[in-house]
Design an enzyme around this catalytic site. Sequence first.
Site, PDB file in Angstrom:
ATOM      1  N   GLY A  20      -1.344  -3.782  -6.637  1.00  9.85           N
ATOM      2  CA  GLY A  20      -0.331  -4.322  -5.745  1.00  9.85           C
ATOM      3  C   GLY A  20      -0.904  -4.681  -4.389  1.00  9.85           C
ATOM      4  N   CYS A 100     -10.742  10.757 -10.088  1.00 10.31           N
ATOM      5  CA  CYS A 100      -9.796   9.731 -10.517  1.00 10.31           C
ATOM      6  C   CYS A 100     -10.515   8.469 -10.987  1.00 10.31           C
ATOM      7  CB  CYS A 100      -8.837   9.399  -9.381  1.00 10.31           C
ATOM      8  SG  CYS A 100      -7.584   8.174  -9.824  1.00 10.31           S
ATOM      9  N   GLY A 124     -10.946  -3.921  -7.823  1.00 11.74           N
ATOM     10  CA  GLY A 124     -11.112  -4.401  -6.461  1.00 11.74           C
ATOM     11  C   GLY A 124     -12.003  -3.519  -5.610  1.00 11.74           C
ATOM     12  N   CYS A 212      -3.804   9.428  -2.456  1.00 11.52           N
ATOM     13  CA  CYS A 212      -2.688   8.552  -2.792  1.00 11.52           C
ATOM     14  C   CYS A 212      -1.431   9.295  -3.224  1.00 11.52           C
ATOM     15  CB  CYS A 212      -3.111   7.556  -3.878  1.00 11.52           C
ATOM     16  SG  CYS A 212      -3.604   8.323  -5.434  1.00 11.52           S
TER      17      CYS A 212
END
Length: 366
Positions: A20, A100, A124, A212
């Site tokens: 996103g 992660c 990314g 996060c």
Amino acid sequence: MNSTKKNNTRHNKILVALSGGVDSAVAAALLKKQGYEVIGAYFRFFESTWKPNFQVKKIAKKLGIPLKIVDARKEFKKRVIDYFLDAYEAGLTPNPCVVCNKEMKFRLHFDLMKKYEADYVATGHYARITKQSSAFSFRKLNFRNSSKPSFFYKLLEATDKTKDQSYFLYRLSQKDLAKIIFPLGEYQKSDVKRLAKKMKLPTLESESQDICFVARNDLYTYLNKYLKSSRGNVIDASGNAVGLHRGLPFYTIGQRKGIEIGGTGPYWVAGKNIRKNELIVTDNPKNLFTKKFLVGKVNWINKGIKLPLQAKVQIRYQSKRISARIALGKSGKLIVETKKPLRAVTAGQSAVFYKGKEVLGGGTII
């Protein structure tokens, strides 16, 4: 080899991890422009991810690519959140981003890559991958069996050093690197934002936060909610009790703020005695420095490295790399001796080894 290109791109199908945000959206757009058949993928890792979920749908629609959305909350809790809480409970300071990336992001995307018969996975991340002939590099970096294999992959830091994420990727293997593309590795962040604006990509404006899944980065509230901890004595360098701590999980090595000791100090956290539930502090910041420590759970990206080895070590994200001698100790652990003292070397964090711009590997500080 350019890390954003593989051979015969117009015949290659690639799975792109979408979050996103601007980085993954631009990565997908660049790959589509290069001729790849792009499939977007979004994994829902925890509850508060409805906004990115909505955003990735807009990005996929804008780019005209199919989108696969997978609910991975149970897996994320098991592999990342439980690890995170268990580490704090054991008196360590964990590095959830390292776990992660290997155990969730890449593993799950590789599974999806196979399911949809894609050729590569792209993210990314700000990092680079190059393909190198072993005849030169294995000898130069002191590798054994320099005639095999005929080539290998190298993980390199990003061109934009302020955004470089190679530190978090040291657990990747040769097999992983052969199937990964980092389209942003040679871009500056400012260029990525400019491209997103030029292509009118509907991305989230906010940058990702440190942890996060911890709301508002409020670590104390998060740990207090999920961990049972008890108050205990704060012990100074002379062995005297000088106060009470709130619970060992709420402190990390080198910390100064939050040590509630009145009248004396300042104090810094120097260690923890888990058995006695004691927080060890020092009023001399020089006591936080060390030149020697152990590293376990080691991963070498290229398996033939011969020890001892002279390289640079980085002990936390975006910290300065220091020259070090890395030798093999007992039970496969590494003994790291640095040229200059390092401040607050913290058990549970990652020590990552570099040779120039290349990530050689790393492990967990003991």
